[in-house]
Design a protein around this motif. Structure first.
Motif, PDB file in Angstrom:
ATOM      1  N   ALA A 133       0.829  -1.211   0.000  1.00 55.03           N
ATOM      2  CA  ALA A 133       0.000   0.000   0.000  1.00 55.03           C
ATOM      3  C   ALA A 133       0.864   1.262   0.000  1.00 55.03           C
ATOM      4  O   ALA A 133       0.560   2.239  -0.697  1.00 55.03           O
ATOM      5  CB  ALA A 133      -0.941  -0.002   1.204  1.00 55.03           C
ATOM      6  N   LEU A 134       1.952   1.234   0.777  1.00 51.90           N
ATOM      7  CA  LEU A 134       2.849   2.392   0.810  1.00 51.90           C
ATOM      8  C   LEU A 134       3.554   2.598  -0.529  1.00 51.90           C
ATOM      9  O   LEU A 134       3.744   3.741  -0.965  1.00 51.90           O
ATOM     10  CB  LEU A 134       3.875   2.235   1.936  1.00 51.90           C
ATOM     11  CG  LEU A 134       3.331   2.412   3.349  1.00 51.90           C
ATOM     12  CD1 LEU A 134       4.383   2.003   4.381  1.00 51.90           C
ATOM     13  CD2 LEU A 134       2.878   3.845   3.578  1.00 51.90           C
ATOM     14  N   ILE A 135       3.924   1.513  -1.184  1.00 49.95           N
ATOM     15  CA  ILE A 135       4.534   1.623  -2.512  1.00 49.95           C
ATOM     16  C   ILE A 135       3.546   2.263  -3.475  1.00 49.95           C
ATOM     17  O   ILE A 135       3.900   3.172  -4.235  1.00 49.95           O
ATOM     18  CB  ILE A 135       4.995   0.250  -3.035  1.00 49.95           C
ATOM     19  CG1 ILE A 135       6.197  -0.240  -2.232  1.00 49.95           C
ATOM     20  CG2 ILE A 135       5.324   0.304  -4.524  1.00 49.95           C
ATOM     21  CD1 ILE A 135       6.566  -1.691  -2.476  1.00 49.95           C
ATOM     22  N   ALA A 136       2.303   1.800  -3.437  1.00 45.40           N
ATOM     23  CA  ALA A 136       1.277   2.367  -4.321  1.00 45.40           C
ATOM     24  C   ALA A 136       1.090   3.855  -4.033  1.00 45.40           C
ATOM     25  O   ALA A 136       1.079   4.680  -4.953  1.00 45.40           O
ATOM     26  CB  ALA A 136      -0.045   1.614  -4.157  1.00 45.40           C
ATOM     27  N   ALA A 137       0.949   4.196  -2.761  1.00 45.77           N
ATOM     28  CA  ALA A 137       0.754   5.593  -2.398  1.00 45.77           C
ATOM     29  C   ALA A 137       1.972   6.427  -2.783  1.00 45.77           C
ATOM     30  O   ALA A 137       1.829   7.538  -3.324  1.00 45.77           O
ATOM     31  CB  ALA A 137       0.476   5.704  -0.898  1.00 45.77           C
ATOM     32  N   GLY A 138       3.165   5.906  -2.534  1.00 45.26           N
ATOM     33  CA  GLY A 138       4.373   6.636  -2.855  1.00 45.26           C
ATOM     34  C   GLY A 138       4.522   6.864  -4.355  1.00 45.26           C
ATOM     35  O   GLY A 138       4.881   7.966  -4.788  1.00 45.26           O
ATOM     36  N   ALA A 139       4.226   5.839  -5.144  1.00 42.28           N
ATOM     37  CA  ALA A 139       4.320   5.982  -6.606  1.00 42.28           C
ATOM     38  C   ALA A 139       3.361   7.063  -7.091  1.00 42.28           C
ATOM     39  O   ALA A 139       3.716   7.901  -7.924  1.00 42.28           O
ATOM     40  CB  ALA A 139       4.027   4.654  -7.284  1.00 42.28           C
ATOM     41  N   LEU A 140       2.153   7.044  -6.564  1.00 37.36           N
ATOM     42  CA  LEU A 140       1.170   8.037  -6.992  1.00 37.36           C
ATOM     43  C   LEU A 140       1.571   9.446  -6.546  1.00 37.36           C
ATOM     44  O   LEU A 140       1.395  10.411  -7.296  1.00 37.36           O
ATOM     45  CB  LEU A 140      -0.219   7.665  -6.464  1.00 37.36           C
ATOM     46  CG  LEU A 140      -0.785   6.363  -7.053  1.00 37.36           C
ATOM     47  CD1 LEU A 140      -2.091   5.987  -6.365  1.00 37.36           C
ATOM     48  CD2 LEU A 140      -0.985   6.482  -8.556  1.00 37.36           C
ATOM     49  N   LEU A 141       2.124   9.571  -5.333  1.00 40.60           N
ATOM     50  CA  LEU A 141       2.555  10.890  -4.863  1.00 40.60           C
ATOM     51  C   LEU A 141       3.733  11.432  -5.675  1.00 40.60           C
ATOM     52  O   LEU A 141       3.789  12.622  -5.982  1.00 40.60           O
ATOM     53  CB  LEU A 141       2.921  10.815  -3.379  1.00 40.60           C
ATOM     54  CG  LEU A 141       1.741  10.716  -2.415  1.00 40.60           C
ATOM     55  CD1 LEU A 141       2.257  10.457  -0.992  1.00 40.60           C
ATOM     56  CD2 LEU A 141       0.892  11.976  -2.452  1.00 40.60           C
TER      57      LEU A 141
END
Length: 146
Positions: A133-141
């Motif tokens: 989830a953090l990878i997904a959020a980080g990529a989007l940010l």
């Protein structure tokens, strides 16, 4: 120590990440004045040539008949998926910033985790899912332009 390092998946994964980062930077500069599909073609020729030299030079070449039909099927599917990924990646780099394209491309990490669980029966812990989830959020940010 060197033998342990060369047998470590973590070492090879980090090296892969470093090469992937360089791929994005070199590709962004390299596709400035060429069609992205043609650039992918050139890249593929370089990869095939380099890998052929490595296989022959290290004595790792195998007879084609030593590979099972099932293995061929999945390697062909993997090759087609790789080709599709490269074509899409180079087109995205052609029109977008490398610093924004690469993180979206790395959402593949999230998809690999989901597909690994769904199709390969792999198990992820709560901490693993939090990381996904953090990878997904980080990529989007990182990709967000605001």
């Amino acid at each position: 120590m060197q033998s342990n390092l060369l047998n470590s998946w973590q070492f090879w994964a980090l090296l892969s990440a470093a090469f992937a980062a360089l791929t994005a930077i070199f590709a962004k500069v390299g596709i400035e004045n060429v069609n992205s599909d043609f650039a992918t073609f050139i890249r593929t020729i370089v990869i095939l040539s380099a890998l052929g030299v490595i296989l022959v030079g290290t004595g790792q070449w195998q007879p084609l008949a030593s590979v099972s039909q099932r293995t061929y099927l999945f390697l062909i599917l993997s090759g087609l998926a790789t080709g599709g990924s490269w074509i899409c990646y180079f087109r995205a780099l052609k029109i977008g910033d490398a610093a924004r394209v690469a993180p979206i491309d790395k959402l593949s990490i999230v998809l690999v985790a989901v597909f690994g669980v769904l199709f390969l029966g792999e198990k992820l812990s709560g901490a693993n899912w939090a990381g996904v989830a953090l990878i997904a959020a980080g990529a989007l940010l990182v990709a967000y332009k605001g």
